[in-house]
Design an enzyme around this catalytic site. Structure first.
Site, PDB file in Angstrom:
ATOM      1  N   GLN A   1      14.163 -10.748 -15.200  1.00 39.22           N
ATOM      2  CA  GLN A   1      15.074 -10.598 -14.071  1.00 39.22           C
ATOM      3  C   GLN A   1      15.410 -11.967 -13.515  1.00 39.22           C
ATOM      4  O   GLN A   1      14.523 -12.667 -13.016  1.00 39.22           O
ATOM      5  CB  GLN A   1      14.361  -9.748 -12.996  1.00 39.22           C
ATOM      6  CG  GLN A   1      15.095  -9.623 -11.694  1.00 39.22           C
ATOM      7  CD  GLN A   1      14.169  -9.169 -10.570  1.00 39.22           C
ATOM      8  OE1 GLN A   1      12.950  -9.291 -10.661  1.00 39.22           O
ATOM      9  NE2 GLN A   1      14.739  -8.645  -9.505  1.00 39.22           N
TER      10      GLN A   1
ATOM     11  N   SER B   1      16.268 -14.915  -8.433  1.00 39.69           N
ATOM     12  CA  SER B   1      15.920 -16.002  -7.512  1.00 39.69           C
ATOM     13  C   SER B   1      16.379 -17.346  -8.041  1.00 39.69           C
ATOM     14  O   SER B   1      16.397 -17.589  -9.246  1.00 39.69           O
ATOM     15  CB  SER B   1      14.408 -16.049  -7.302  1.00 39.69           C
ATOM     16  OG  SER B   1      13.943 -14.804  -6.873  1.00 39.69           O
TER      17      SER B   1
ATOM     18  N   GLU C   1      12.526  -1.919  -8.303  1.00 40.52           N
ATOM     19  CA  GLU C   1      11.400  -2.846  -8.385  1.00 40.52           C
ATOM     20  C   GLU C   1      10.322  -2.454  -7.390  1.00 40.52           C
ATOM     21  O   GLU C   1       9.145  -2.413  -7.705  1.00 40.52           O
ATOM     22  CB  GLU C   1      11.873  -4.277  -8.095  1.00 40.52           C
ATOM     23  CG  GLU C   1      10.739  -5.298  -8.093  1.00 40.52           C
ATOM     24  CD  GLU C   1      11.233  -6.745  -8.057  1.00 40.52           C
ATOM     25  OE1 GLU C   1      12.343  -6.971  -7.539  1.00 40.52           O
ATOM     26  OE2 GLU C   1      10.511  -7.619  -8.548  1.00 40.52           O
TER      27      GLU C   1
ATOM     28  N   GLU D   1       7.369  -9.975   4.802  1.00 44.17           N
ATOM     29  CA  GLU D   1       8.196 -10.088   6.016  1.00 44.17           C
ATOM     30  C   GLU D   1       9.529  -9.377   5.809  1.00 44.17           C
ATOM     31  O   GLU D   1      10.028  -8.674   6.696  1.00 44.17           O
ATOM     32  CB  GLU D   1       8.447 -11.568   6.357  1.00 44.17           C
ATOM     33  CG  GLU D   1       7.223 -12.318   6.885  1.00 44.17           C
ATOM     34  CD  GLU D   1       6.213 -12.666   5.801  1.00 44.17           C
ATOM     35  OE1 GLU D   1       6.578 -12.689   4.610  1.00 44.17           O
ATOM     36  OE2 GLU D   1       5.043 -12.909   6.141  1.00 44.17           O
TER      37      GLU D   1
HETATM   38  C1  LIG Z   1       4.607 -14.211  -9.190  1.00 39.72           C
HETATM   39  C2  LIG Z   1       6.040 -14.155  -8.887  1.00 39.72           C
HETATM   40  C3  LIG Z   1       6.912 -13.602  -9.784  1.00 39.72           C
HETATM   41  C4  LIG Z   1       8.285 -13.571  -9.536  1.00 39.72           C
HETATM   42  N1  LIG Z   1       9.109 -13.057 -10.481  1.00 39.72           N
HETATM   43  C5  LIG Z   1      10.453 -13.105 -10.276  1.00 39.72           C
HETATM   44  C6  LIG Z   1      11.354 -12.682 -11.285  1.00 39.72           C
HETATM   45  O1  LIG Z   1      10.937 -12.255 -12.366  1.00 39.72           O
HETATM   46  N2  LIG Z   1      12.677 -12.781 -11.063  1.00 39.72           N
HETATM   47  C7  LIG Z   1      13.178 -13.252  -9.889  1.00 39.72           C
HETATM   48  O2  LIG Z   1      14.379 -13.261  -9.732  1.00 39.72           O
HETATM   49  N3  LIG Z   1      12.347 -13.655  -8.880  1.00 39.72           N
HETATM   50  C8  LIG Z   1      11.005 -13.595  -9.065  1.00 39.72           C
HETATM   51  N4  LIG Z   1      10.151 -14.047  -8.064  1.00 39.72           N
HETATM   52  C9  LIG Z   1      10.732 -14.624  -6.870  1.00 39.72           C
HETATM   53  C10 LIG Z   1      10.560 -13.840  -5.585  1.00 39.72           C
HETATM   54  O3  LIG Z   1      11.411 -12.725  -5.555  1.00 39.72           O
HETATM   55  C11 LIG Z   1      10.825 -14.805  -4.425  1.00 39.72           C
HETATM   56  O4  LIG Z   1       9.817 -15.765  -4.446  1.00 39.72           O
HETATM   57  C12 LIG Z   1      10.841 -14.119  -3.088  1.00 39.72           C
HETATM   58  O5  LIG Z   1      11.945 -13.265  -2.964  1.00 39.72           O
HETATM   59  C13 LIG Z   1      10.819 -15.111  -1.924  1.00 39.72           C
HETATM   60  O6  LIG Z   1      11.778 -16.117  -2.074  1.00 39.72           O
HETATM   61  P1  LIG Z   1      11.385 -17.654  -1.890  1.00 39.72           P
HETATM   62  O7  LIG Z   1      10.247 -17.891  -2.787  1.00 39.72           O
HETATM   63  O8  LIG Z   1      12.583 -18.441  -2.045  1.00 39.72           O
HETATM   64  O9  LIG Z   1      10.836 -17.753  -0.419  1.00 39.72           O
HETATM   65  P2  LIG Z   1      11.728 -17.887   0.904  1.00 39.72           P
HETATM   66  O10 LIG Z   1      12.783 -16.846   0.902  1.00 39.72           O
HETATM   67  O11 LIG Z   1      12.146 -19.285   1.115  1.00 39.72           O
HETATM   68  O12 LIG Z   1      10.651 -17.480   1.980  1.00 39.72           O
HETATM   69  C14 LIG Z   1       9.702 -18.395   2.526  1.00 39.72           C
HETATM   70  C15 LIG Z   1       9.009 -17.711   3.696  1.00 39.72           C
HETATM   71  O13 LIG Z   1       9.996 -17.405   4.702  1.00 39.72           O
HETATM   72  C16 LIG Z   1       9.966 -16.043   5.021  1.00 39.72           C
HETATM   73  N5  LIG Z   1      11.314 -15.566   5.333  1.00 39.72           N
HETATM   74  C17 LIG Z   1      12.457 -15.799   4.676  1.00 39.72           C
HETATM   75  N6  LIG Z   1      13.477 -15.134   5.222  1.00 39.72           N
HETATM   76  C18 LIG Z   1      12.967 -14.439   6.255  1.00 39.72           C
HETATM   77  C19 LIG Z   1      13.509 -13.532   7.215  1.00 39.72           C
HETATM   78  N7  LIG Z   1      14.798 -13.183   7.231  1.00 39.72           N
HETATM   79  N8  LIG Z   1      12.659 -12.997   8.121  1.00 39.72           N
HETATM   80  C20 LIG Z   1      11.338 -13.326   8.121  1.00 39.72           C
HETATM   81  N9  LIG Z   1      10.784 -14.190   7.265  1.00 39.72           N
HETATM   82  C21 LIG Z   1      11.589 -14.719   6.331  1.00 39.72           C
HETATM   83  C22 LIG Z   1       9.426 -15.373   3.778  1.00 39.72           C
HETATM   84  O14 LIG Z   1       8.855 -14.089   4.067  1.00 39.72           O
HETATM   85  C23 LIG Z   1       8.399 -16.363   3.317  1.00 39.72           C
HETATM   86  O15 LIG Z   1       7.201 -16.179   4.035  1.00 39.72           O
HETATM   87  C24 LIG Z   1       8.775 -14.069  -8.315  1.00 39.72           C
HETATM   88  C25 LIG Z   1       7.891 -14.604  -7.385  1.00 39.72           C
HETATM   89  C26 LIG Z   1       6.541 -14.671  -7.661  1.00 39.72           C
HETATM   90  C27 LIG Z   1       5.616 -15.257  -6.638  1.00 39.72           C
END
Ligand SMILES: Cc1cc2nc3c(=O)[nH]c(=O)nc-3n(C[C@H](O)[C@H](O)[C@H](O)COP(=O)(O)OP(=O)(O)OC[C@H]3O[C@@H](n4cnc5c(N)ncnc54)[C@H](O)[C@@H]3O)c2cc1C
Lengths: 390, 373
Positions: free
Chosen positions: A110, A113, A228, A359
C-alpha cells in the site's frame, strides 16, 4: 452456515487434502469455489453471502487442517486491496488480480504515506500525469510495508494540483516491477526492514490500472483505510488467543504468584475479552442491519491493549526481558512474522501509528460517531498547491 | 457455549425496554429522583406497586409462583434503564438479589411460600450477608445460628444491607458450625437502622440480630448454602453491571451534549481534542462494558461460562463507570461540581456500585480462579 456451503467445504477438503496439497493450490481451489471472500459475487472468490459467514468457513478450514495464513501473509492485499477492487474495481480488474492475491502468488503493498503526508494523507504530493493511454508517475512514498516482496502496489497520486486537496487525487495499481520503481529498505526499531521507501521516476502505468474515476482517489482511499482498520482491529479471534495467550504462557512459566502482577494480567485479559466481545457484537449488529458505534472502536482499542500486553509480558520476564534473542538482524523479512516477546514489545509500538494513529482514531470516533465539531481548518478551501507544508 | 450466544435483543426485550423508558421517564424523572433521594426512606413505596403491576418484580419468578418466568437477559433491560435514570429504591436488593436467592436456594415449599408475595410486590426482601468492609468472599462471617427448640437462634450484626430499612424479610447469612446457612427473618424481629450513605439513591441499613428466634422452616434450602449463594452473587454482579452500563451511557450522553453546546475561545469545547478524545474514550469504554454485560446476562444457564462472564462484566463495567462518571464532571468544568448538576449523582452511584458486590480487584480474582490463573 447453509448446506450448500457445507458441501463446498467438504468438497474442498476432500479434493485437496490440506496435508498433501501445496498451500497455493489449496487457496486457488478455495477461491474457485467461492470460499475466499464469501461476500463477493460468484466468480470473484465469493458466493454473495453475508460477510460473517467467512468466519465460520475459516474456522471449519482450520479444524480441517487447512491454513488460513494467506490472510496474514498477504494482509495488505487480501485485507485491503480486495475490498478496494470489490467496491471500486471493474470486473476485468477483479479477474486479473483477486485470485493470485488470494493464493499469495502475487503479494501486495500500500503506497499511501509520503514524507510530507502521513495522518494528513490527502495532502500527498506524488504526481501522476496523463499521457495518452498511460500515466507517468513521479514522487516518493514512505513506510511502505512489504514493498520489497510485492508484485502490486496500491497508489494514490495527485492528478490535479489546482483542485482542493481531497479532490485532486486518483487511485492506481502499480506493477512494482515497472522500470523507474525503486524500493529501498527502511530499518525499524526491531532491526528489520519490514517497510521501505519507494521512489518513482517517470514510471509509466496503463490507464487500465486506474481504479474508479480520475479524481475519485480520496473516496477509494477511504475504502482502503476502512478495510485496513477492520483487517487490523476487527477480527473475531478465539477467546484468549494471540498476544494475551503469550502473556498467559509467560506468566505460567514464570511460576510467579505476585498478586499485583496477577491482577494486571487479569485486567489485560478482561480488556481484550471485552474488546473481542465488542467485535463480535459489532459484526452481529452490522449483519442485522443496525451498525452501531461498536465497530469504529476497534482499531484504537486493539492498539492500546496490544501495547499494554506486550509491555506487561516483559515485566513478568524481569531481567530476561532485557535480552533480545532475535538479535538485530538488519534483514528484510519476507512476510509478517511472530517472534519473541521482546520483539513483540518493540513491534507493537507501531500499532498506534500504522493504519492511522490512535489520535486520528479518536478524532474519527469523536467527530463521525459522536458528532462532535471538527477543528478549525486552515487548509480546507485552498488549492492543494497553496497549502502550507512541512 | 461462549461464542455462540448472540447479542441481538429479542422482541420481548425491545418491548420491555420501551415500557421501562416510558414509565421511568413519566414517573421517575430526574426531578422526582432528586426529591426522593432527599426523603427519609429514599423511595416512595407506592411506586413499588406500580412497578409490580408492570410485572417487573416478578419478571424472573416462574409463572407457577405468580411471575413471568423470564430470565436475567430480560430483567437486565429494566436495570439498564434504571441505571440511566438513577432510579432509587429496592429493585436491585429485592427484585433481583433476594428474589434470585430464594429461587436458587429455597426448597420447593419455601419458593411456593415466599415467591408469590415477592412477585406481587407485597413483600420486599433483602440479602443480609456482609459484616466487615470486604466480606464479598463470604469467608469471615461471624453471625451464628444455633439450633434451639426445633428452630434457630441467630446472633450477630449485618452491615451494608441494601435498602434494609424497607425490607419485610431479611435473608440472613449465618454460620452453623462450619457451614453457612441462609435464614429468612422477619424484619419486625430485628433491629434495623438506616445508615448515612454516599449514594442517596441506594440506601443501606445495619441489622442487629440479638438472639432472634427463627422457625426451622425458615432455614432456606439445604446447607451449606455457600455455593448457591455465590451463584446468586455472580448473577447479581452481572445484573448490577448492566445497571452500571446504563449509568455510564447516560454520562457519555451528558458529556457529548455539553461538549457540543458549551463555547470557549469562540468554539465548542468538543472541538478541542483534549475534550473530544476524552469523549471518544468514554464511548469505547462504554461499548466494551456493554458487550461484557450483554454476554454475561445471556449465559446464566451455563455455570462454567457464568463464572467467567460475571466477574469479567463486573470488573470492566465498574471501572468504566467510575472513570466515565469522573470524566463527565471534568468535561463540565465548574458546573459539573455543583449539587444542581446531575453529574455527581452518577459519580456517587458509580463509585458505590463498584464496591457493593465486590470491587474490581475482587472480581478479577474470581475471574482468575475461573480461568485457572
Ligand atoms: C510499521 C508501520 C507500517 C506502515 N505501513 C504502511 C504502509 O504499508 N503503507 C502506507 O502507506 N503507510 C504505512 N505506514 C504509515 C502510517 O500510516 C503513518 O505513519 C501514519 O498514518 C502517521 O503518519 P506520520 O508517520 O506521517 O505521522 P504524522 O501524521 O506526522 O503524526 C505525528 C504525530 O502527530 C499526531 N497528529 C497528526 N495529525 C493530528 C491531528 N489532526 N490530531 C491529533 N494528532 C495528530 C499523530 O497522531 C502523531 O502522534 C506504516 C507505519 C508504520 C509505523
Amino acid at each position: 452456515m447453509s448446506d450448500h456451503v457445507e458441501q463446498l467445504l467438504d468438497r474442498l477438503l476432500e479434493e485437496h487434502p490440506p496435508a498433501t496439497t501445496p498451500h497455493e493450490v489449496f487457496w486457488g481451489a478455495q477461491y474457485d469455489l467461492g470460499l475466499a471472500w464469501v461476500w463477493h459475487p460468484d466468480g470473484f472468490g465469493g458466493l454473495g453471502l453475508p460477510r460473517r459467514v467467512q468466519g465460520l468457513i475459516d474456522r471449519r478450514l482450520l479444524d480441517g487442517g487447512a491454513s488460513v495464513e494467506n490472510r496474514h501473509i498477504n494482509l495488505l492485499g487480501i485485507g485491503m486491496g480486495a475490498g478496494v477492487l470489490a467496491a471500486h474495481g471493474s470486473d476485468a480488474q477483479r479477474r486479473r488480480w483477486l485470485r493470485p492475491m488470494f493464493t499469495t502468488e502475487e503479494m501486495w503493498c500500500q503506497m499511501f504515506s509520503e514524507p510530507g503526508a502521513g495522518s494528513d494523507l490527502a495532502g500527498l504530493a506524488t504526481q501522476a500525469v496523463r499521457d495518452g493511454d498511460e500515466w507517468v508517475v513521479n514522487g516518493q512514498k514512505v513506510w511502505t510495508t512489504l514493498a520489497h516482496v510485492a508484485k502490486w502496489g496500491m497508489l494514490v497520486a495527485r492528478t490535479d494540483p489546482d483542485a482542493v486537496k481531497h479532490e485532486g487525487l486518483t487511485y492506481f495499481i502499480v506493477d512494482m516491477e515497472s522500470p523507474g520503481v525503486d524500493v529501498r529498505p527502511l530499518y525499524q526499531i526491531t532491526g528489520e526492514a519490514e517497510f521501505n521507501e519507494v521512489f518513482f521516476t517517470d514510471v509509466r502505468l496503463p490507464d487500465s490500472n486506474r481504479i474508479d474515476a480520475v479524481g475519485a482517489g480520496w473516496r477509494v482511499s477511504l475504502t482502503t483505510l476502512m478495510n485496513e482498520r477492520v483487517a487490523i482491529g476487527g477480527n473475531a479471534v478465539p477467546r484468549g488467543s494471540g498476544r494475551i495467550a503469550q502473556a498467559i504462557e509467560v506468566w505460567g512459566r514464570s511460576g510467579l504468584e505476585d498478586p499485583v502482577l496477577r491482577d494486571e494480567l487479569l485486567r489485560l485479559w478482561a480488556d481484550v475479552e471485552a474488546f473481542r466481545l465488542t467485535s463480535i457484537r459489532a459484526n452481529e449488529m452490522t449483519a442485522a442491519g443496525t451498525p452501531g458505534p461498536e465497530g469504529s472502536t476497534g482499531k484504537w482499542a486493539w492498539a492500546t491493549h496490544n501495547k499494554a500486553i506486550a509491555s506487561f509480558i516483559l515485566d513478568v520476564m524481569g531481567l530476561e526481558g532485557t535480552l533480545y534473542p532475535d538479535g538485530y538482524s538488519m534483514s528484510r523479512p519476507p512476510a509478517f512474522e511472530g517472534r519473541s516477546p521482546q520483539h513483540g514489545f518493540l513491534r507493537t509500538r507501531a500499532n498506534s501509528i500504522e493504519g492511522g494513529t490512535s489520535e486520528i482514531m479518536l478524532n474519527i470516533l469523536g467527530e463521525r460517531v459522536l458528532g462532535l465539531p471538527g477543528e478549525p481548518r486552515v487548509d480546507k478551501d485552498l488549492p492543494w498547491k497553496e497549502v502550507p507544508r512541512g | 457455549m461462549a461464542e455462540t450466544v448472540g447479542f441481538t435483543p429479542t422482541e420481548e426485550m425491545t418491548l420491555i425496554r420501551s415500557t421501562a423508558r416510558q414509565f421511568l421517564g413519566d414517573r421517575l424523572s430526574i426531578g422526582v429522583v432528586r426529591e426522593q433521594m432527599m426523603s427519609g426512606e429514599g423511595f416512595d413505596r407506592s411506586l413499588w406497586k406500580e412497578m409490580a403491576e408492570l410485572g417487573w418484580t416478578g419478571l424472573m419468578i416462574p409463572e407457577e409462583h405468580g411471575g413471568a418466568g423470564y430470565g436475567l437477559a430480560e430483567l437486565s433491560v429494566i436495570l439498564d434503564e434504571m441505571g440511566r435514570n438513577l432510579t432509587p429504591g429496592p429493585f436491585l436488593a429485592s427484585a433481583v438479589l433476594a428474589t434470585m436467592a430464594v429461587m436458587e436456594i429455597g426448597s420447593d415449599e419455601q419458593r411456593a411460600e415466599l415467591l408469590p408475595a415477592l412477585a406481587s410486590g407485597d413483600r420486599l426482601a433483602s440479602l443480609a450477608l456482609y459484616e466487615g468492609p470486604r466480606d464479598w468472599g463470604l469467608d469471615g462471617i461471624a453471625t451464628t445460628a444455633r439450633p434451639s427448640g426445633g428452630g434457630w437462634v441467630i446472633e450477630g450484626v449485618k452491615r451494608h444491607v441494601l435498602d434494609g430499612h424497607m425490607a419485610d424479610t431479611l435473608l440472613v447469612l449465618a454460620r452453623v458450625g462450619d457451614d453457612l446457612g441462609l435464614f429468612a427473618v422477619d424484619s419486625d424481629a430485628v433491629e434495623v437502622e438506616q445508615v448515612p450513605v454516599l449514594d442517596l439513591t441506594r440506601r443501606q441499613a445495619t441489622v442487629r440480630l440479638n438472639g432472634v428466634h427463627v422457625p426451622a422452616e425458615r432455614a432456606l434450602g439445604e446447607r451449606p448454602v455457600g455455593q448457591g449463594l455465590r451463584r446468586v452473587l455472580a448473577m447479581g454482579s452481572a445484573a448490577l453491571a448492566v445497571e452500571q452500563v446504563g449509568g455510564a451511557q447516560r454520562c457519555l450522553e451528558l458529556s457529548i451534549e455539553y461538549a457540543k453546546t458549551r463555547y470557549q475561545f469562540g468554539r465548542p469545547i468538543g472541538s478541542f481534542q483534549a475534550v473530544k478524545h476524552r469523549c471518544a474514550e468514554m464511548l469505547v469504554r462504554v461499548e466494551q462494558a456493554r458487550s461484557t454485560t450483554q454476554h454475561a446476562v445471556r449465559v446464566t444457564d451455563d455455570p462454567e461460562e457464568l463464572a467467567i462472564a460475571s466477574p469479567l462484566a463486573a470488573s470492566v463495567a465498574s471501572e468504566a463507570y467510575v472513570w466515565v462518571a469522573g470524566e463527565t464532571i471534568q468535561v463540565h468544568g465548574g458546573i459539573g461540581f455543583t449539587w444542581e448538576h446531575d453529574a455527581h449523582l452518577y459519580l456517587k452511584r458509580a463509585k458505590t456500585s463498584s464496591l457493593l458486590l465486590g470491587d474490581p480487584r475482587f472480581q478479577r480474582d474470581l475471574l482468575g480462579r475461573a480461568l485457572g490463573l
